[in-house]
Design an enzyme around this catalytic site. Structure first.
Site, PDB file in Angstrom:
ATOM      1  CG  ASP A   1      -1.736  -1.257   1.379  1.00 41.10           C
ATOM      2  OD1 ASP A   1      -2.343  -1.691   0.387  1.00 41.10           O
ATOM      3  OD2 ASP A   1      -1.741  -1.822   2.483  1.00 41.10           O
TER       4      ASP A   1
ATOM      5  CE  LYS B   1       3.488  -2.408  -4.634  1.00 38.29           C
ATOM      6  NZ  LYS B   1       3.006  -2.124  -3.255  1.00 38.29           N
TER       7      LYS B   1
ATOM      8  CG  ASN C   1      -3.322 -10.896  -2.850  1.00 37.96           C
ATOM      9  OD1 ASN C   1      -3.021 -10.862  -4.041  1.00 37.96           O
ATOM     10  ND2 ASN C   1      -2.456 -11.256  -1.923  1.00 37.96           N
ATOM     11  CB  ALA C   2      -2.088  -6.754  -5.378  1.00 40.43           C
ATOM     12  N   GLY C   3      -3.926  -4.337  -4.548  1.00 40.40           N
ATOM     13  CA  GLY C   3      -4.740  -3.234  -5.020  1.00 40.40           C
ATOM     14  C   GLY C   3      -3.901  -2.007  -5.263  1.00 40.40           C
ATOM     15  CG  HIS C   4      -1.020  -1.373  -7.633  1.00 39.78           C
ATOM     16  ND1 HIS C   4      -0.155  -1.873  -8.575  1.00 39.78           N
ATOM     17  CD2 HIS C   4      -0.568  -1.827  -6.445  1.00 39.78           C
ATOM     18  CE1 HIS C   4       0.781  -2.599  -7.978  1.00 39.78           C
ATOM     19  NE2 HIS C   4       0.538  -2.588  -6.690  1.00 39.78           N
TER      20      HIS C   4
ATOM     21  CD  GLN D   1       0.548  -9.073  -2.887  1.00 42.76           C
ATOM     22  OE1 GLN D   1       1.319  -9.608  -3.672  1.00 42.76           O
ATOM     23  NE2 GLN D   1      -0.737  -9.034  -3.132  1.00 42.76           N
TER      24      GLN D   1
ATOM     25  CB  THR E   1      -6.902  -0.689  -2.945  1.00 43.93           C
ATOM     26  OG1 THR E   1      -6.127   0.466  -2.631  1.00 43.93           O
ATOM     27  CG2 THR E   1      -7.461  -0.557  -4.350  1.00 43.93           C
ATOM     28  CB  THR E   2      -8.049  -5.633  -2.138  1.00 42.29           C
ATOM     29  OG1 THR E   2      -7.122  -5.365  -3.184  1.00 42.29           O
ATOM     30  CG2 THR E   2      -8.732  -6.962  -2.398  1.00 42.29           C
TER      31      THR E   2
ATOM     32  NE  ARG F   1      -4.174   0.430   2.966  1.00 42.10           N
ATOM     33  CZ  ARG F   1      -4.268   1.167   1.862  1.00 42.10           C
ATOM     34  NH1 ARG F   1      -3.962   2.453   1.897  1.00 42.10           N
ATOM     35  NH2 ARG F   1      -4.677   0.627   0.733  1.00 42.10           N
TER      36      ARG F   1
END
Length: 413
Positions: free
Chosen positions: A13, A16, A38-41, A217, A292-293, A298
């Protein structure tokens, strides 16, 4: 020409997606090499926000080809869903035939196992990433190339379900009917069949072009080098990007590491600089620190220079981007962890076991009005001092400083 890499230096997070989007105009091909949805940009352009999960962030550059390479675990359902957000994407997206296929039962396994762990839950996204990688390692997973032969794919899957019937019953996971499975896979073939290719050959054939490898990640979530077991299921570091894309090691050129001006973490696991005061609440709200996901809030804390220096070394970073500096605007003081106390001793390295580690802080005077600044000279003096000190502590030059979510709200030094 050679491949450049962007890699996260904390627990993910870091921002990137913004840096990939910023520099993608300089590249012909943008490659995603590991992880799954599972990633979120998050990328912000004008008044529009794009949440990318499987799609490489280069999708927002109309001239870039986007590659989902062999190291990714791909949910056909989710990539099809994401493709619908972009026009003419089929001409600019390729998926590796060697990428592991992630199906609905993987998510069901993931969620069931997290529930069984109870208070020892890892804090996964429940998307099925770990179970999909586990099947890859036990050599029972389908590959995306299997979608090109539905009869064979169905045969493999039914044998897999039969072999794991007892395990599925224990977890309470349903085994689909063969007819339903065939229909599901055929629908994926219809939408993805034309873009599933041998991306190893494609990238080697185009190795003389400008290629950007995009990490998902981050370093401290690496399956081998992160805070195990509270990690993801893939190698998130620079060397993992090469394995996950088939880019030859000697073709890797520049490595850019991404870190926030503070630290966040989603899910469970050690976090030495986590803050529990009103400062953490301020950072969370100012920085919109929600996944994001998953949308999960956080955990927030101060910049950990020990951890970031470890990540810089592990990835052989040539330069670093410091993201979301503006989030710290308005704080009277800003802290940086410069060492740890563990078992009564002072240490200046990132240990394998972070239990009972206490951070040692250096305190800096705060600043205001860094938001939207695009020139180094216009940055508040205290913010400049902060960045210079971070460079010294992590032993790597800071090339980019993000002062807002927009593409142009960035200082390039």
């Amino acid at each position: 020409m050679a491949a450049d890499l962007i890699v996260g230096l904390q627990w993910g997070d870091e921002g990137k997606g913004k840096i990939v989007d910023l520099v993608a105009k300089n590249y012909d091909i943008v490659v995603r090499s590991q992880g799954g949805h599972n990633a979120g940009h998050t990328v912000v352009i004008g008044d529009k926000k794009y949440a990318l999960h499987l799609m490489p962030s280069g999708v927002l550059n109309p001239n870039a080809i986007n590659v989902i390479a062999n190291g990714v675990v791909v949910s056909p359902e989710k990539i099809i869903e994401e493709m619908q957000n972009f026009d003419d994407i089929k001409n600019r997206l390729f998926i590796s035939d060697k990428a592991t296929m992630l199906l609905k039962h993987h998510a069901e396994i993931d969620q069931a196992k997290e529930k069984l762990r109870g208070k020892n839950a890892i804090g996964t996204t429940g998307r099925g990433i770990g179970p999909a990688y586990a099947d890859k390692i036990t050599r029972t997973a389908l590959k995306m190339g299997d979608l090109l032969n539905i009869d064979k794919a169905v045969e493999k899957l039914m044998a897999y379900f039969e072999m794991n019937k007892g395990y599925f019953e224990y977890l309470g996971v349903n085994i689909p009917k063969e007819s339903d499975l065939r229909e599901e896979l055929k629908s994926y073939q219809d939408k993805l069949g034309d873009i599933i290719i041998d991306t190893t050959k494609y990238l080697w054939d185009n190795i003389d072009k400008n290629i950007l490898l995009e990490g998902a990640q981050a370093t401290l979530l690496d399956i081998d080098h992160g805070t195990y077991p509270y990690v993801t299921s893939s190698n998130t570091i620079a060397s993992g990007a090469l394995t996950g894309s088939a880019i030859p090691p000697k073709k890797l050129n520049k490595v850019t590491g991404i870190a926030k001006a503070y630290t966040t973490r989603v899910g469970n696991g050690p976090f030495p600089t986590e803050d529990f005061t009103k400062d953490a609440d301020y950072i969370r709200e100012q920085g919109h620190e929600y996944g994001t996901t998953t949308g999960r809030p956080r955990r927030c804390g101060w910049f950990d220079a020990v951890a970031v220096k470890y990540a810089v070394t592990l990835n052989s970073c040539d330069e670093v981007a410091i993201m979301k500096l503006d989030v710290l605007d308005g704080l009277d003081e800003v802290k940086v962890c410069i060492g740890y106390e563990k078992d009564g001793k002072l240490i200046d390295y990132f240990p394998s076991d972070l239990d009972d580690v206490k951070p040692i802080y250096k305190t800096f005077k705060g600043w205001d009005k860094s938001a939207g600044v695009t020139n180094w000279q216009d940055l508040p003096q205290n913010a400049q001092k902060y960045i210079i000190e971070l460079e010294n502590l992590i032993n790597c030059p800071v090339k980019y400083i993000a002062t807002g979510p927009q593409r142009d709200e960035t200082i390039i030094r």
